[in-house]
Design an enzyme around this catalytic site. Structure first.
Site, PDB file in Angstrom:
ATOM      1  N   ILE A   1       1.170   6.846   0.678  1.00 32.37           N
ATOM      2  CA  ILE A   1       0.568   5.721   1.424  1.00 32.37           C
ATOM      3  C   ILE A   1      -0.898   5.664   1.156  1.00 32.37           C
ATOM      4  O   ILE A   1      -1.642   6.805   0.922  1.00 32.37           O
ATOM      5  CB  ILE A   1       0.599   5.939   2.963  1.00 32.37           C
ATOM      6  CG1 ILE A   1       2.050   6.227   3.293  1.00 32.37           C
ATOM      7  CG2 ILE A   1      -0.140   4.690   3.789  1.00 32.37           C
ATOM      8  CD1 ILE A   1       2.262   6.754   4.441  1.00 32.37           C
ATOM      9  N   CYS A   2      -1.456   4.270   0.819  1.00 33.70           N
ATOM     10  CA  CYS A   2      -2.990   4.304   0.480  1.00 33.70           C
ATOM     11  C   CYS A   2      -3.464   3.512   1.793  1.00 33.70           C
ATOM     12  O   CYS A   2      -3.295   2.720   2.147  1.00 33.70           O
ATOM     13  CB  CYS A   2      -2.977   3.384  -0.660  1.00 33.70           C
ATOM     14  SG  CYS A   2      -4.884   2.994  -0.869  1.00 33.70           S
ATOM     15  N   LEU A   3      -4.145   4.526   2.520  1.00 31.72           N
ATOM     16  CA  LEU A   3      -4.769   4.055   3.963  1.00 31.72           C
ATOM     17  C   LEU A   3      -5.880   4.777   4.169  1.00 31.72           C
ATOM     18  O   LEU A   3      -6.054   6.028   4.020  1.00 31.72           O
ATOM     19  CB  LEU A   3      -3.874   4.229   5.085  1.00 31.72           C
ATOM     20  CG  LEU A   3      -4.114   3.856   6.416  1.00 31.72           C
ATOM     21  CD1 LEU A   3      -4.507   2.469   6.407  1.00 31.72           C
ATOM     22  CD2 LEU A   3      -3.439   4.300   7.707  1.00 31.72           C
TER      23      LEU A   3
ATOM     24  N   ASN B   1       0.872  -1.363  -0.089  1.00 33.86           N
ATOM     25  CA  ASN B   1      -0.004  -0.019   0.102  1.00 33.86           C
ATOM     26  C   ASN B   1       0.900   1.160   0.145  1.00 33.86           C
ATOM     27  O   ASN B   1       0.204   2.345   0.207  1.00 33.86           O
ATOM     28  CB  ASN B   1      -0.856   0.064   1.189  1.00 33.86           C
ATOM     29  CG  ASN B   1      -1.858  -1.281   1.209  1.00 33.86           C
ATOM     30  OD1 ASN B   1      -1.818  -2.165   2.119  1.00 33.86           O
ATOM     31  ND2 ASN B   1      -2.732  -1.262   0.064  1.00 33.86           N
TER      32      ASN B   1
END
Lengths: 692, 171
Positions: free
Chosen positions: B111-113, B104
Site C-alpha cells: 500500500i502506498c499511504l 495505491n
C-alpha cells in the site's frame, strides 16, 4: 438292592481258564448267599486274591457301564450323583468286607469306583454340577453336607469337590456378609463378620473332611475381603452420612489393602459420583458438601491421597462448570447462617505447619512407600486443608476474592451501627489471617469507609434535624466494585437533602468533594392504599415517581418526568417497576398511569419483573458482553475458531487490570447461547460469525 | 397514599490529592493490548482487526469492508498488520492479503499511504490506520499510483468495476 448273584455271576468256564480261580469264585458267591465255605477253600484263598480281584473289578466295570448308560446325564444333579456314589459303594464295597480280602484290595476297588465315576463324567462337569447344587442349596444345610460328604469321602472325588468349593465359597461368603451386614455401617462389624464366616463355614468343611491349618486364616481373609466389597458399594452413602458412618469407615480402612480393592475404591467412587452426584438434578451446595466429606473420608481411608487424586478431577471439573460454586463456597467461608457450608468458616485458621510441611523422606522413621496404584508422577498432596483445596479449584483464586469483596460490600452497605460493623470486621480479620492483607485490601477500605460514614452520620444528625432519617455512606469509589458508581442527579425531591449533606460534609472535610451515586441509593417508603399498605425499599427514582401519585392518582409519564426532574427514560423505567408491583396500571391509550387502589381489581399478577438480586446475574451477562466484542473481533478476522482458542485469546488479550476469569465451560455456554441467539454458527466444535 | 421518604443516598468521595496513575512502561505489547481493547470496545463500523495468534501480539489480521457509495461497496478485504518492536515510534507494515485492485495498492498488496510511510506518527493507532485505509478505498491518491491502470480508469466506472471484480474473483 440286588442280590449277590445278580452282581457276581457264576463263573463261566470259557472266560477264565484257571479252574482254581473259578472254583474259588463260585465258592465265594455261594458264601455271600449264605452257604458255608469249606475250610480247605479258604486256605488257598490268599494265593488267588489278586486274580479274584481282577475279575471282580472287571465285573464292576461291565456292570457299571451298563448301569451308567441308563442315566440321563443332562438331568442328573449333585444329589443324584451323591446317591449313585452311595449305591455303588454299598453294592460293591460292602460285600467285599464280608469276604476275607485284605485292606489293599478294598482300597483298590474303591479307586476303581472313583475312576469309573471320573470316566463317566469328567472333572469339569463334576465341578459344574456341584456348583449348580451349591447355588441353590445352603452350604451349611444337612443335605448339602451329606452330598458333599458322599462326593468327597465315599466317592473319593476330593479334587472336584475342593475345586468346586474354592469357586463357590467366595460367593457364598459374599452373600452371607451382604445378608447380615449390608447397610450396617453405623456400627463396627468387622469382628462379627469374621467370626460369623468362620463359625458357619468351618464346621461344614470339617464335617466333609477338609482339614487344613491355613483354613481359618483363609476364611478370615475372605470374610474381610467380602466385607470390603460390600462396604465399597455403600461408600457413597457412607460419605453422604459421614458423621454417622465412622465405624463403617474404620472397618473399611482395616480391610482395603489389596491393589484390587484400592482400584475398586477408585472405580466405585468415580462411577457413583457420575451417577448420583454430578448431574444437573443435584444442587451445587450438595456437591460441595459431598466433596468436603469425600476429602475427610479419604484422608482417613487413604492418607496418601492417591484415591482422592484420582476421584477429585471429575468433581473439580463439574464444580467449575457450576456458576454458583464460588458463591456457595464464599458464603460458607464467611459463615453465613443460611449456608449449608457454614462450618467452613471454622476451618479458616491457616493450616498448621505439619499440614504444610514438605515431607522429608530421609527423616521419617515410619516412612512407607507410595501405594502401588499411585501414578509415577504422584506427589503427596501437600495439604488436607479444605479451604485450600476449594481455592485450588480455580486456576485463579481471584474469583473468590472478587466474590468476597462483593459479599462484603453488600453486607457493609446495610450496616447501620458500629456494633454490626465490628461483627464484619471480625470476619474480615479471620479472612485476613488466611489470605493475607493484600488480598483483603478492598474489604478493609470498605470497612473504613463505612466506619467513617457512620461517624459522619452522627455528626450530621446532631447538627441538622432535616437530615435525621437520611443515611449517607461515603465510599471510596475505586473499591466498591458492586456499585454502579455513576454520578448523577437525584430526583428533585431528594436533591435538597443531598445538597444539605454536601454542605455539612464540606465543612468537616474542607479538602474534599462529594459525588452522589443515585443508582446505588435506596429509599424506604410506605404506601397506603384503600385496602392495603406496602413497605418497600426502592430507588430514589422509583420513590419520587410514586410520590407524584400521592396527590393525583392519574398521571402521564412526561408530566412526572418534569415534576420529578429526571429524564423520560428513567421515568418510564420507574413506572414500569410500579406496574410490575401492581401499584400502578398503564399506560392506557392516552399514556396515562393510574394507581390501583384495590388489589382485587382484575390485575394481571403474573407480570415478571426482575428486581433486586438479579444484579449479580445481570452483571455476569454484562461481563460476558465485554468479551463478546473480542470474540466478534477474532472471528471477523480469523474465521472460525474452536472454544479452546477463543478461551486462550481472551486469557491473553483481555487487559489484566480487570482480567478475564471465566472458565472454558462458562465461555462455551456463552458461545452456545450466542448460537441459539443466531449470532454464531457452530460446526464440528468451531465457532464462526453468522453472516447475513 | 402517603409516601414517607427516608432517603439514604450513597455517595462517593474523590480525594483531591490522589496521585494520578503513572503510565506504565511503554512496552509494545502493553500498547497493543490497550489498542486492541479500545478497538474491541469502540468496534468501528466496517473495520476490524485481531492478533493472529495468542502467542504473538505483533502480527494481526484485519478486515476492511468497502465503504458505501464507492466501487468497493459490498466487498470485504483481508489485510495483515505487522508491528515492529519499536511500535508506535515506527509504522506497522500493512498489506492487503485479499486480491486488491486500487490505484495505491500494487498487485502484491503493498500500500502506498503517506501516514504509513513518511507521515507516520505515534499518535496513530490501529483504529486510525484501519479507518484511513477504508477511506483510501473511496478516495485514492491518483497522482502517485502504484497501479497505473486503476488510476487511469478511476473515472470510468463500468470498466473499473469490471476489472475490480475480475481481480477480486482471482482469490
Amino acid at each position: 438292592m440286588a442280590s449277590a448273584e445278580e452282581i457276581f455271576p457264576v463263573f463261566d468256564a470259557s472266560e477264565i481258564s484257571n479252574t482254581e480261580v473259578e472254583t474259588s469264585w463260585n465258592l465265594l458267591v455261594s458264601a455271600l448267599n449264605g452257604s458255608p465255605v469249606p475250610v480247605s477253600a479258604l486256605d488257598q484263598f490268599p494265593a488267588l486274591e489278586p486274580a479274584l480281584l481282577d475279575y471282580y473289578c472287571q465285573e464292576i466295570c461291565v456292570y457299571s457301564n451298563e448301569f451308567f448308560k441308563s442315566i440321563d446325564v443332562q438331568t442328573a444333579d449333585a444329589e443324584f450323583f451323591a446317591a449313585l456314589i452311595q449305591e455303588l459303594h454299598i453294592k460293591f464295597l460292602t460285600p467285599l468286607t464280608r469276604l476275607p480280602f485284605g485292606k489293599e484290595s478294598h482300597i483298590m476297588v474303591q479307586k476303581q469306583l472313583t475312576a469309573l465315576l471320573r470316566d463317566f463324567i469328567d472333572d469339569q462337569d463334576h465341578i459344574k454340577i456341584l456348583l449348580d447344587y451349591l447355588d441353590t442349596h445352603s452350604l451349611h444345610s444337612p443335605q448339602a453336607v451329606e452330598v458333599l460328604t458322599q462326593y468327597r469321602q465315599t466317592g473319593n472325588l476330593d479334587v472336584e469337590t475342593d475345586a468346586a468349593l474354592a469357586i463357590a465359597l467366595p460367593k457364598i461368603i459374599r452373600e452371607m456378609v451382604e445378608k447380615s451386614f449390608k447397610d450396617q455401617w453405623r456400627r463396627s462389624v468387622l469382628d462379627d463378620c469374621v467370626s460369623l464366616v468362620q463359625d458357619t463355614i468351618l464346621p461344614v468343611l470339617t464335617a466333609i473332611g477338609i482339614y487344613d491349618s491355613e483354613l481359618r486364616t483363609q476364611l478370615q481373609v475372605l470374610a474381610r475381603e467380602k466385607l470390603a466389597e460390600v462396604r465399597l458399594n455403600e461408600l457413597f452413602d457412607m460419605i453422604l452420612h459421614e458423621d454417622e458412618s465412622q465405624p463403617g469407615l474404620d472397618d473399611l480402612k482395616e480391610v482395603i489393602h489389596t491393589p484390587e480393592l484400592r482400584a475398586k475404591t477408585v472405580y466405585t467412587l468415580q462411577s457413583s459420583c457420575n451417577l448420583r452426584l454430578l448431574n444437573s438434578g443435584v444442587d451445587t451446595s450438595s456437591i460441595v458438601l459431598f466433596f468436603w466429606a469425600l476429602v475427610n473420608v479419604l484422608s482417613v481411608l487413604d492418607p496418601r491421597g492417591v484415591v482422592l487424586d484420582k476421584v477429585s478431577p471429575a468433581i473439580h471439573r463439574y464444580l467449575k462448570e457450576r456458576p454458583d460454586t464460588v458463591d456457595i463456597i464464599v458464603d460458607g467461608i464467611i459463615g453465613e447462617e443460611t449456608s449449608p457450608l457454614a462450618k467452613l468458616s471454622e476451618k479458616l485458621a491457616p493450616p498448621s505447619e505439619s499440614d504444610l510441611a514438605i515431607e522429608n523422606d530421609m527423616l521419617d522413621v515410619s516412612w512407607q512407600p507410595d501405594p502401588v496404584d499411585a501414578p509415577p508422577d504422584f506427589v503427596k498432596r501437600q495439604t488436607r486443608d479444605i479451604v485450600s483445596i476449594f481455592f485450588m479449584l480455580y486456576d485463579n483464586p481471584e474469583v473468590y476474592i472478587k466474590r468476597l469483596n462483593s459479599v462484603f460490600s453488600n453486607k457493609l452497605l446495610s450496616v447501620t451501627s458500629l456494633g454490626e460493623l465490628s461483627v464484619l470486621t471480625a470476619k474480615a480479620e479471620s479472612l485476613r489471617k488466611r489470605f493475607g492483607q493484600r488480598q483483603l485490601q478492598s474489604i478493609y477500605v470498605m470497612i473504613r469507609d463505612v466506619r467513617k460514614s457512620l461517624r459522619m452520620q452522627d455528626k450530621v444528625r446532631a447538627s441538622k434535624k432535616s437530615l435525621e432519617s437520611t443515611k449517607a455512606l461515603i465510599l471510596s469509589h475505586r473499591y466498591w466494585l458492586n456499585l454502579k458508581n455513576e454520578r448523577g442527579n437525584f430526583p428533585l425531591l431528594f436533591q435538597h437533602l443531598a445538597n444539605q449533606f454536601c454542605g455539612l460534609f464540606e465543612r468537616y472535610y474542607p479538602q474534599r468533594a462529594v459525588f452522589w451515586s443515585p443508582e446505588d441509593s435506596r429509599v424506604s417508603i410506605n404506601l397506603e392504599f384503600e385496602d392495603r399498605a406496602l413497605d418497600l425499599t426502592v430507588t430514589p427514582d422509583q420513590a419520587a415517581v410514586i410520590y407524584c401519585f400521592s396527590e393525583t392518582p392519574q398521571n402521564k409519564a412526561d408530566y412526572i418526568s418534569a415534576v420529578v426532574g429526571i429524564d423520560q427514560d428513567r421515568t418510564v423505567k420507574a413506572l414500569q417497576f410500579w406496574t410490575g408491583q401492581c401499584v400502578l396500571i398503564g399506560p392506557d391509550e392516552n399514556g396515562i398511569y393510574t394507581v390501583i387502589e384495590k388489589a382485587d381489581s382484575t390485575v394481571p399478577q403474573d407480570v415478571d419483573i426482575v428486581v433486586g438480586d438479579s444484579a449479580s446475574s445481570k452483571k455476569a451477562a454484562e461481563e460476558m458482553m465485554v468479551y463478546w466484542q473480542y470474540i466478534v473481533g477474532m472471528l471477523t478476522n480469523l474465521g472460525s475458531l474452536p472454544v479452546d482458542k477463543i478461551h486462550s485469546f481472551l486469557v491473553m488479550f483481555v487487559p489484566k487490570d480487570d482480567p478475564y476469569v471465566k472458565t472454558k465451560q462458562e465461555l462455551e455456554q456463552f458461545l452456545y447461547h450466542m448460537v441459539d441467539g443466531e449470532k454464531l454458527v457452530e460446526s464440528e466444535g468451531n465457532f464462526s460469525l453468522k453472516t447475513g | 397514599m402517603e409516601p414517607s421518604s427516608n432517603a439514604m443516598p450513597a455517595t462517593s468521595t474523590k480525594i483531591a490529592a490522589t496521585t494520578g496513575a503513572v503510565p506504565e512502561s511503554h512496552s509494545v505489547t502493553k500498547r497493543l493490548q490497550n489498542e486492541l481493547m479500545q478497538l474491541m470496545m469502540s468496534a468501528p463500523q466496517g473495520v476490524s482487526a485481531f492478533p493472529e495468534s495468542d502467542a504473538n501480539l505483533l502480527v494481526w489480521a484485519g478486515t476492511i469492508e468497502g465503504p458505501k457509495d464507492t466501487y468497493y461497496e459490498g466487498l470485504t478485504f483481508k489485510i495483515s498488520l505487522e508491528f515492529p518492536q519499536n511500535y508506535p515510534y515506527f509504522a506497522p507494515k500493512i498489506k492487503f492479503v485479499s486480491p486488491m485492485w486500487h490505484p495505491n495498492v500494487d498487485m502484491a498488496g503493498n500500500i502506498c499511504l503517506d501516514i504509513l510511510k513518511e507521515k507516520w506518527s505515534a499518535i496513530y493507532n490501529v483504529q486510525t490506520i484501519l479507518l484511513s485505509l477504508q477511506s483510501l478505498l473511496g478516495e485514492p491518491n491518483n497522482s502517485s499510483p502504484l497501479n497505473a491502470q486503476a488510476a487511469q480508469l478511476w473515472d470510468h466506472p463500468e470498466e473499473y468495476k469490471r476489472l475490480l471484480l475480475q481481480r477480486c474473483q482471482e482469490d
